[in-house]
Design a protein around this motif. Sequence first.
Motif, PDB file in Angstrom:
ATOM      1  N   ALA A 164       0.834  -1.203   0.000  1.00 44.98           N
ATOM      2  CA  ALA A 164       0.000   0.000   0.000  1.00 44.98           C
ATOM      3  C   ALA A 164       0.867   1.252   0.000  1.00 44.98           C
ATOM      4  CB  ALA A 164      -0.938  -0.014   1.201  1.00 44.98           C
ATOM      5  N   MET A 165       1.965   1.223   0.769  1.00 49.11           N
ATOM      6  CA  MET A 165       2.849   2.376   0.824  1.00 49.11           C
ATOM      7  C   MET A 165       3.490   2.645  -0.533  1.00 49.11           C
ATOM      8  SD  MET A 165       6.134   3.085   3.329  1.00 49.11           S
ATOM      9  CE  MET A 165       5.108   3.067   4.801  1.00 49.11           C
ATOM     10  N   HIS A 166       3.906   1.596  -1.214  1.00 54.60           N
ATOM     11  CA  HIS A 166       4.528   1.737  -2.538  1.00 54.60           C
ATOM     12  C   HIS A 166       3.600   2.477  -3.488  1.00 54.60           C
ATOM     13  CE1 HIS A 166       5.383   0.268  -6.666  1.00 54.60           C
ATOM     14  NE2 HIS A 166       6.651   0.363  -6.294  1.00 54.60           N
ATOM     15  N   ASP A 167       2.347   2.053  -3.540  1.00 51.93           N
ATOM     16  CA  ASP A 167       1.398   2.674  -4.456  1.00 51.93           C
ATOM     17  C   ASP A 167       1.104   4.119  -4.057  1.00 51.93           C
ATOM     18  OD1 ASP A 167       1.325   0.254  -5.749  1.00 51.93           O
ATOM     19  OD2 ASP A 167      -0.565  -0.392  -4.828  1.00 51.93           O
ATOM     20  N   GLU A 168       1.000   4.347  -2.757  1.00 50.42           N
ATOM     21  CA  GLU A 168       0.658   5.682  -2.284  1.00 50.42           C
ATOM     22  C   GLU A 168       1.795   6.664  -2.517  1.00 50.42           C
ATOM     23  OE1 GLU A 168      -0.636   9.048  -0.664  1.00 50.42           O
ATOM     24  OE2 GLU A 168       1.178   8.142   0.169  1.00 50.42           O
ATOM     25  N   VAL A 169       3.031   6.220  -2.264  1.00 50.62           N
ATOM     26  CA  VAL A 169       4.179   7.112  -2.469  1.00 50.62           C
ATOM     27  C   VAL A 169       4.309   7.456  -3.948  1.00 50.62           C
ATOM     28  CG1 VAL A 169       6.690   7.327  -2.284  1.00 50.62           C
ATOM     29  CG2 VAL A 169       5.388   6.307  -0.414  1.00 50.62           C
ATOM     30  N   LYS A 170       4.089   6.488  -4.822  1.00 53.65           N
ATOM     31  CA  LYS A 170       4.149   6.773  -6.254  1.00 53.65           C
ATOM     32  C   LYS A 170       3.089   7.790  -6.662  1.00 53.65           C
ATOM     33  CE  LYS A 170       4.987   3.724  -9.364  1.00 53.65           C
ATOM     34  NZ  LYS A 170       4.926   2.530 -10.256  1.00 53.65           N
TER      35      LYS A 170
END
Length: 350
Positions: free
Chosen positions: A74-80
């Motif tokens: 979830a963090m990966h997608d949100e940071v992108k």
Amino acid sequence: MSAAAAEVQAVLDGDGGLGRIVLNRPRALNSLTHGMITTIRATLDDWIADDRVRAVLLTGAGERGLCAGADLRAMHDEVKAGGAGTRAFFRDEYRLNALIARYPKPFVALMDGITMGGGIGLSAHSAVRIVTERSTIAMPETRIGLVPDVGGSRLLARAPGELGTHLGLTSASMGPGDALLCGFADHFVPSARIPELLGALARGADPAASVAAHAEPAPPAGLAGQRDWIDACYAADTVEEIVERLLNSGVPEAKESAELVLGNSPTAVKVTLAALRRARTLTSLEAVLDQEYRISCAALDGHDLVEGIRAQVIDKDRNPQWSPRALARVTEAEVARFLAPREGDELGLA
């Protein structure tokens, strides 16, 4: 029932006033979402004023561990997508870590199985910290392009000698003996005795006394016998010199440690060294969390966090393309940028 409510079970257990918080995402190793953080915070705030609650117990659902950290997918997608949600996640998470450290009622954390990253933040600042023979404890952030956070940099900085520096730069794991040695836990309770302990707590037994009554001597701490080369090598002023000392020490474990450091994000390991050295001078957990929030927000603006999560969690190729790729190309000015106050990105706990 909301997703966050399903992911955190909060109940009053038995007639002894035990408030139980159970992280309930066993298929995801109980990794933390923002909703879980806010649910735990609201529960703990309510229980402060609830006279029925005498003590709090934190556990994880399933057989694999307490918590593997944040939900990195979830963090990966949100940071992108920009990172605003992750900034809010860090802000609320670190504030929760501070609350747990100062909680006015006995707070017991069962660090059974895998307990890493955000799981450390929920457990290792509590009043009573328990490990078992199944415990695997780590702050593995440099492996994904981040820096030890959730107050972990304070724990690492306060570990004996340079053990915390070794753990922070390599992302190495600790078993129960090492967790006790390094100040991440207080008691070793064999997993076979956990049900008996939980029953005593539910009946209203004093947490500290009950845990002490069920505790046994921990397995040996492997790091204790490696202090000579760890303290000598990691006392250097720069990561480059640390690596050189490790490679030239003639100790096989030191060479392996050098390879671990060199495989992690060059930016993250340099910032980690600076953060740990500075954390030794900070007088409170709150001041360290303020520093960690600046660093984490700075990481959201860079390349390595998204790339590290991609390599370790998304694609799982274990081949991150760090930028820059060499330690020598990470400048002192870049390290200073991570530690500097950031307008709009200040936690303000201290």
